[in-house]
Write a protein that holds these residues in place. Structure first.
Motif, PDB file in Angstrom:
ATOM      1  N   SER A   1      -3.191  10.989   5.624  1.00 56.21           N
ATOM      2  CA  SER A   1      -1.984  11.265   5.114  1.00 56.21           C
ATOM      3  C   SER A   1      -1.691  11.147   3.550  1.00 56.21           C
ATOM      4  N   GLY A   2      -0.690  11.828   3.475  1.00 52.51           N
ATOM      5  CA  GLY A   2      -0.134  11.784   1.700  1.00 52.51           C
ATOM      6  C   GLY A   2       0.539  10.417   1.504  1.00 52.51           C
ATOM      7  N   PRO A   3       1.423  10.418   0.518  1.00 49.15           N
ATOM      8  CA  PRO A   3       1.731   8.924  -0.023  1.00 49.15           C
ATOM      9  C   PRO A   3       2.697   8.563   1.158  1.00 49.15           C
ATOM     10  N   VAL A   4       2.843   7.070   1.468  1.00 46.85           N
ATOM     11  CA  VAL A   4       3.617   6.644   2.553  1.00 46.85           C
ATOM     12  C   VAL A   4       5.024   6.262   1.806  1.00 46.85           C
ATOM     13  N   PHE A   5       6.115   6.225   2.545  1.00 49.84           N
ATOM     14  CA  PHE A   5       7.388   5.516   2.024  1.00 49.84           C
ATOM     15  C   PHE A   5       7.856   4.730   3.413  1.00 49.84           C
ATOM     16  N   VAL A   6       8.281   3.591   2.815  1.00 47.14           N
ATOM     17  CA  VAL A   6       8.800   2.726   4.156  1.00 47.14           C
ATOM     18  C   VAL A   6      10.492   2.761   4.046  1.00 47.14           C
ATOM     19  N   LEU A   7      11.164   2.702   5.058  1.00 48.45           N
ATOM     20  CA  LEU A   7      12.371   2.466   5.211  1.00 48.45           C
ATOM     21  C   LEU A   7      12.948   1.561   6.193  1.00 48.45           C
ATOM     22  N   ALA A   8      13.418   0.633   6.026  1.00 46.88           N
ATOM     23  CA  ALA A   8      14.028  -0.507   7.295  1.00 46.88           C
ATOM     24  C   ALA A   8      15.450  -0.567   7.200  1.00 46.88           C
ATOM     25  N   LEU A   9      16.188  -0.608   8.159  1.00 43.09           N
ATOM     26  CA  LEU A   9      17.476  -1.114   8.452  1.00 43.09           C
ATOM     27  C   LEU A   9      17.946  -2.429   7.423  1.00 43.09           C
ATOM     28  N   ALA A  10      17.194  -3.245   7.833  1.00 40.93           N
ATOM     29  CA  ALA A  10      17.634  -4.767   7.299  1.00 40.93           C
ATOM     30  C   ALA A  10      16.177  -5.485   6.497  1.00 40.93           C
ATOM     31  N   ARG A  11      16.774  -6.226   5.570  1.00 40.72           N
ATOM     32  CA  ARG A  11      15.394  -6.933   4.919  1.00 40.72           C
ATOM     33  C   ARG A  11      15.798  -8.606   4.969  1.00 40.72           C
TER      34      ARG A  11
ATOM     35  N   THR B   1       0.943   1.821   7.257  1.00 43.68           N
ATOM     36  CA  THR B   1       0.655   2.293   6.217  1.00 43.68           C
ATOM     37  C   THR B   1      -0.685   2.629   6.130  1.00 43.68           C
ATOM     38  N   GLU B   2      -1.660   1.588   6.296  1.00 40.00           N
ATOM     39  CA  GLU B   2      -3.292   1.703   6.194  1.00 40.00           C
ATOM     40  C   GLU B   2      -3.495   2.649   7.323  1.00 40.00           C
ATOM     41  N   ALA B   3      -3.247   2.595   8.506  1.00 39.79           N
ATOM     42  CA  ALA B   3      -3.572   3.539   9.339  1.00 39.79           C
ATOM     43  C   ALA B   3      -3.068   5.180   8.971  1.00 39.79           C
ATOM     44  N   CYS B   4      -1.964   5.496   8.429  1.00 38.45           N
ATOM     45  CA  CYS B   4      -1.706   6.652   8.148  1.00 38.45           C
ATOM     46  C   CYS B   4      -2.755   6.988   6.886  1.00 38.45           C
ATOM     47  N   LEU B   5      -2.838   6.302   5.814  1.00 39.22           N
ATOM     48  CA  LEU B   5      -3.601   6.735   4.691  1.00 39.22           C
ATOM     49  C   LEU B   5      -5.167   6.789   5.201  1.00 39.22           C
ATOM     50  N   ALA B   6      -5.726   5.930   6.179  1.00 40.62           N
ATOM     51  CA  ALA B   6      -6.922   5.988   6.539  1.00 40.62           C
ATOM     52  C   ALA B   6      -7.244   7.458   7.235  1.00 40.62           C
TER      53      ALA B   6
ATOM     54  N   PRO C   1       0.788  -1.157   0.116  1.00 37.98           N
ATOM     55  CA  PRO C   1      -0.041  -0.013  -0.002  1.00 37.98           C
ATOM     56  C   PRO C   1       0.718   1.342   0.025  1.00 37.98           C
ATOM     57  N   TRP C   2       2.178   1.102   0.242  1.00 41.19           N
ATOM     58  CA  TRP C   2       3.023   2.445   0.336  1.00 41.19           C
ATOM     59  C   TRP C   2       3.588   2.542  -1.242  1.00 41.19           C
ATOM     60  N   ALA C   3       4.069   3.780  -1.248  1.00 40.62           N
ATOM     61  CA  ALA C   3       4.510   4.383  -2.671  1.00 40.62           C
ATOM     62  C   ALA C   3       5.851   3.618  -2.943  1.00 40.62           C
ATOM     63  N   GLN C   4       6.933   3.604  -2.083  1.00 38.76           N
ATOM     64  CA  GLN C   4       8.325   3.089  -2.193  1.00 38.76           C
ATOM     65  C   GLN C   4       8.779   2.632  -0.863  1.00 38.76           C
ATOM     66  N   GLY C   5       9.726   1.693  -1.055  1.00 39.18           N
ATOM     67  CA  GLY C   5      10.487   1.456  -0.025  1.00 39.18           C
ATOM     68  C   GLY C   5      11.925   1.021  -0.191  1.00 39.18           C
ATOM     69  N   ARG C   6      12.545   1.112   0.818  1.00 37.09           N
ATOM     70  CA  ARG C   6      14.249   0.522   0.549  1.00 37.09           C
ATOM     71  C   ARG C   6      14.718   0.210   2.139  1.00 37.09           C
ATOM     72  N   THR C   7      15.686  -0.580   1.821  1.00 36.83           N
ATOM     73  CA  THR C   7      16.418  -1.347   3.114  1.00 36.83           C
ATOM     74  C   THR C   7      17.819  -1.301   2.909  1.00 36.83           C
TER      75      THR C   7
END
Length: 253
Positions: free
Chosen positions: A238-248, A230-235, A84-90
């Protein structure tokens, strides 16, 4: 005692700083060996850390095999489960030294790891994070937070804010229902456990209305937690959501 007298925002005099470095030389974050600078890794630990680079999945940041197929910007997992988010990186793969660092930050009270980790995360996310976005950590339930004494995702979010200049909000999201550990659960079970477990704090909602959000977590496994956030923010508007994690977490190739 002398170090404390400088406060939290001033560096010690250069001569004394040099003397301190001789008495307490910088140590590797991984093995504890002597290194050239604070918050660094020695050569061996650096080689054992699988930093992510090259062509990656645009949703979760995992490396794409063979350099990536130009016909698809997504890995098999993200194709099978659209995000549900726009882009993500790890920043790194959850294996070897990467796994050791994450566990040390999460369970070993190695809070100093957050600073270099945020620097790695900022580097891997260059070019995809809107400057006006708000950094938001994945929340812990208050009981787990009391037991652990800190939220590792909040430590990463705070350090990322200092690294990038983005604003951050430590308590924008709330985990309103205590959920069991997701370790060992399959993808379907993870998504089910987190259903309606996370919401936007009613008194913080105004901070994300029509504003991009950067969700920060320590480990991306199935994406269930990040999906719930993400779904909580969008509901909440919010605007578009991006995710960023330390490890995948990713399959060995």
């Amino acid at each position: 005692w002398a170090v404390l007298s400088w406060g939290t925002h001033r560096m010690p005099p250069r001569g004394l700083q040099t003397a301190l470095s001789l008495i307490y030389p910088p140590r590797c974050l991984g093995c504890g060996g002597v290194v050239d600078a604070d918050f660094g890794l020695c050569g061996g630990c650096w080689r054992d850390t699988s930093f992510i680079g090259g062509t990656v999945c645009d949703a979760c940041g995992v490396p794409l095999p063979g350099g990536g197929d130009v016909a698809s910007l997504y890995c098999d997992a993200c194709l099978a489960t659209p995000r549900p988010w726009a882009q993500g990186r790890t920043a790194l793969l959850y294996r070897d030294m990467g796994r050791k660092l994450v566990l040390a930050l999460k369970h070993g009270d190695r809070q100093e790891i957050a600073r270099p980790a945020a620097r790695w995360m900022a580097q891997t996310a260059q070019g995809i994070l809107p400057q006006e976005a708000l950094i938001v950590p994945v929340p812990l339930h208050w009981r787990r937070s009391l037991k652990r004494r800190y939220n590792q995702s909040a430590l990463l979010a705070k350090a990322l804010s200092a690294e990038t200049g983005h604003s951050w909000c430590p308590d924008l999201l709330q985990r309103v229902r205590r959920t069991p550990s997701l370790d060992g659960l399959g993808r379907v079970e993870r998504f089910s456990v987190l259903q309606e477990a996370i919401r936007v704090h009613p008194r913080r909602r105004h901070r994300i209305i029509a504003r991009p959000v950067i969700l920060v977590d320590d480990v991306f496994t199935s994406g269930a937690t990040l999906t719930a956030c993400t779904e909580a923010c969008l509901a909440a508007g919010s605007g578009p959501v991006f995710v960023l994690a330390l490890a995948r977490v990713a399959k060995e190739t």
